[in-house]
Design a protein around this motif. Structure first.
Motif, mmCIF file in Angstrom:
data_model
loop_
_atom_site.group_PDB
_atom_site.id
_atom_site.type_symbol
_atom_site.label_atom_id
_atom_site.label_comp_id
_atom_site.label_asym_id
_atom_site.label_seq_id
_atom_site.Cartn_x
_atom_site.Cartn_y
_atom_site.Cartn_z
ATOM 1 N N GLU A 19 6.652 -4.481 -2.804
ATOM 2 C CA GLU A 19 5.923 -5.440 -2.088
ATOM 3 C C GLU A 19 4.955 -4.776 -0.877
ATOM 4 O O GLU A 19 3.820 -5.321 -0.773
ATOM 5 N N SER A 20 5.392 -3.770 -0.315
ATOM 6 C CA SER A 20 4.571 -3.128 0.555
ATOM 7 C C SER A 20 3.279 -2.420 -0.024
ATOM 8 O O SER A 20 2.103 -2.376 0.562
ATOM 9 N N TYR A 21 3.647 -1.873 -1.290
ATOM 10 C CA TYR A 21 2.462 -1.412 -2.175
ATOM 11 C C TYR A 21 1.417 -2.690 -2.563
ATOM 12 O O TYR A 21 0.143 -2.148 -2.371
ATOM 13 N N ARG A 22 1.792 -3.681 -2.674
ATOM 14 C CA ARG A 22 0.619 -4.967 -2.995
ATOM 15 C C ARG A 22 0.123 -5.048 -1.844
ATOM 16 O O ARG A 22 -1.058 -5.416 -1.960
ATOM 17 N N GLU A 29 -2.793 -2.457 -1.886
ATOM 18 C CA GLU A 29 -3.786 -2.708 -2.859
ATOM 19 C C GLU A 29 -4.418 -3.974 -2.184
ATOM 20 O O GLU A 29 -5.622 -3.972 -2.472
ATOM 21 N N ASP A 30 -4.217 -4.880 -1.376
ATOM 22 C CA ASP A 30 -4.900 -5.944 -0.769
ATOM 23 C C ASP A 30 -5.928 -5.441 0.272
ATOM 24 O O ASP A 30 -6.949 -6.372 0.644
ATOM 25 N N GLU A 31 -5.472 -4.119 0.931
ATOM 26 C CA GLU A 31 -6.712 -3.778 2.047
ATOM 27 C C GLU A 31 -7.878 -3.539 1.492
ATOM 28 O O GLU A 31 -8.086 -2.961 0.270
ATOM 29 N N ARG A 32 -8.814 -4.060 2.338
ATOM 30 C CA ARG A 32 -10.308 -3.598 1.884
ATOM 31 C C ARG A 32 -11.029 -3.036 3.128
ATOM 32 O O ARG A 32 -11.563 -3.795 3.835
ATOM 33 N N LYS A 61 -12.279 3.929 2.803
ATOM 34 C CA LYS A 61 -12.020 3.546 1.685
ATOM 35 C C LYS A 61 -11.493 4.617 0.769
ATOM 36 O O LYS A 61 -10.646 4.423 0.042
ATOM 37 N N GLN A 62 -12.218 5.931 0.717
ATOM 38 C CA GLN A 62 -11.707 7.112 0.299
ATOM 39 C C GLN A 62 -10.225 7.384 0.554
ATOM 40 O O GLN A 62 -9.619 7.795 -0.260
ATOM 41 N N ALA A 63 -9.986 7.519 1.869
ATOM 42 C CA ALA A 63 -8.784 7.968 2.286
ATOM 43 C C ALA A 63 -7.857 6.972 2.004
ATOM 44 O O ALA A 63 -6.655 7.289 1.527
ATOM 45 N N GLY A 64 -8.051 5.479 1.984
ATOM 46 C CA GLY A 64 -7.207 4.605 1.444
ATOM 47 C C GLY A 64 -6.703 4.900 0.069
ATOM 48 O O GLY A 64 -5.773 4.689 -0.497
ATOM 49 N N SER A 113 1.145 6.794 -2.678
ATOM 50 C CA SER A 113 2.123 5.795 -2.330
ATOM 51 C C SER A 113 2.801 5.353 -3.822
ATOM 52 O O SER A 113 4.075 5.149 -3.823
ATOM 53 N N ARG A 114 1.926 5.379 -4.686
ATOM 54 C CA ARG A 114 2.291 4.876 -5.948
ATOM 55 C C ARG A 114 3.273 6.059 -6.688
ATOM 56 O O ARG A 114 4.271 5.651 -7.067
ATOM 57 N N HIS A 115 2.919 7.327 -6.272
ATOM 58 C CA HIS A 115 3.665 8.396 -6.810
ATOM 59 C C HIS A 115 5.155 8.312 -6.100
ATOM 60 O O HIS A 115 6.138 8.803 -6.753
ATOM 61 N N MET A 116 5.094 7.969 -4.897
ATOM 62 C CA MET A 116 6.326 7.957 -4.257
ATOM 63 C C MET A 116 7.322 6.905 -4.549
ATOM 64 O O MET A 116 8.509 7.283 -4.785
ATOM 65 N N ILE A 117 6.711 5.949 -4.981
ATOM 66 C CA ILE A 117 7.311 4.721 -5.588
ATOM 67 C C ILE A 117 8.073 4.973 -6.939
ATOM 68 O O ILE A 117 9.215 4.896 -7.230
#
Length: 345
Positions: free
Chosen positions: A195-198, A201-204, A211-214, A221-225
């Motif tokens: 849920e936190s990863y989602r 993804e919603d952050e803009r 944006k690049q750092a995000g 984060s995806r690899h950690m999960i």
């Protein structure tokens, strides 16, 4: 029982919405309070998106309600038909989360007298906007959501649970009821991480550099999960296949040592991401040991394939866990190097 920030903010948003309604002399603060409740979201991005979508669907719902009142009056059938139409339109526009508040607006407008017309509808829309504005302000100013910080805490919490279960998996020394409870906690922690990863993804972010750092943080984060889920898969494989093999005790020390090493490697990666490891620390386990384990297992399979073939599933899950840990290690190094490069001198 703990009271979370979102609970407190919901109460504050409702109180502020009622206060604004009283200040602006609205006939009833209920609609503003309901709008504030619907607008509070776990992230600022989601809260802003909720405001934008609520404005669109509420204006549309108000227009449909006004048209229905003029054409069909205030009959219950007309109200039900308008609600159905508004729901279908919201679903068509992929704004399902706005349906509740939009229906409140529709009902409030259609219960008014014909003489009040569009002025009454405008009044109700202003109530909704007041409630949404109050909630958005509270969400930004009071305990603003920090999903990244929360995510790191959740990763460490999930890893602590996973590490405990993996280290005790082969020895099977943990009580069954305790093991079951800890496993359920781990599954819940992984669900919160997804849920936190989602939310990420919603952050803009507005700035290009942000944006690049995000984007880099999103990949990390995806690899950690992914690594945590692969550790969970290894735990499931041990429970399902390892103890079903007769004579599995012969492999206990080798499997236990390998899993212990991988759990330690996972822990060191997280410590390195927190900046708690020395820059030159060599934390990656030897791949040769994994290769020797596979060679030994292959030799056993040649001798008696029926007896030991289920150990292949355990070894496969172990190797996949190791593979994703190494990927996480490489990605974390790349992200940290880029972060240091982008940092001002």
């Amino acid at each position: 029982m703990t009271i979370g920030a979102r609970v407190v903010k919901t109460g504050l948003a409702v109180a502020l919405a009622v206060y604004i309604s009283t200040l602006l002399q609205f006939p009833s603060p209920i609609i503003s309070a309901v709008a504030a409740i619907f607008t509070i979201q776990p992230s600022i991005s989601r809260s802003w998106q909720q405001v934008v979508e609520q404005v669109q669907t509420n204006v549309l719902g108000a227009a449909v309600a006004l048209a229905a009142v003029r054409l069909f009056g205030h009959t219950p059938i007309a109200l039900g038909m308008v609600c159905i139409i508004v729901i279908l339109i919201s679903i068509r526009l992929r704004m399902e989360s706005t349906i509740g508040l939009t229906l409140v607006t529709v009902v409030a407008i259609m219960e008014a007298n014909n003489q009040e017309g569009w002025l009454f509808a405008l009044d109700r829309l202003l109530m909704v906007l007041a409630g949404m504005g109050a909630a958005f302000a509270v969400n930004i100013l009071v305990f603003p959501p920090r999903p990244r910080r929360q995510f790191i805490v959740q990763v460490h919490d999930a890893h602590a649970k996973l590490s405990l279960l993996l280290r005790m998996a082969i020895s099977n020394e943990m009580k069954e009821d305790v093991h079951r409870a800890e496993k359920e906690k781990l599954q819940g922690a992984l669900g919160k991480l997804d849920e936190s990863y989602r939310l990420f993804e919603d952050e803009r972010p507005l700035l290009r550099k942000r944006k690049q750092a995000g984007a880099r943080q999103l990949i990390l984060s995806r690899h950690m999960i992914k690594a945590l889920h692969k550790g969970m898969d290894l735990l499931e494989a041990v429970e399902e296949h390892y103890f079903a093999v007769s004579g599995c005790e012969a492999w206990a020390q080798r499997f236990d040592q390998q899993i212990e090493e991988l759990a330690k490697y996972h822990e060191h990666i997280l410590l390195k991401l927190d900046g708690k490891m020395k820059a030159n620390a060599d934390i990656e386990p030897e791949e040769e040991r994994e290769g020797r384990l596979i060679e030994q297992l292959s030799d056993y399979l040649h001798r008696n394939p029926d007896e030991y073939k289920r150990l292949v599933f355990v070894a496969s899950a172990m190797l996949e866990y190791a593979y994703h840990l190494r990927r996480l290690d490489r990605v974390s190094d790349q992200v940290q190097q880029r972060r240091e490069t982008d940092a001002p001198a």
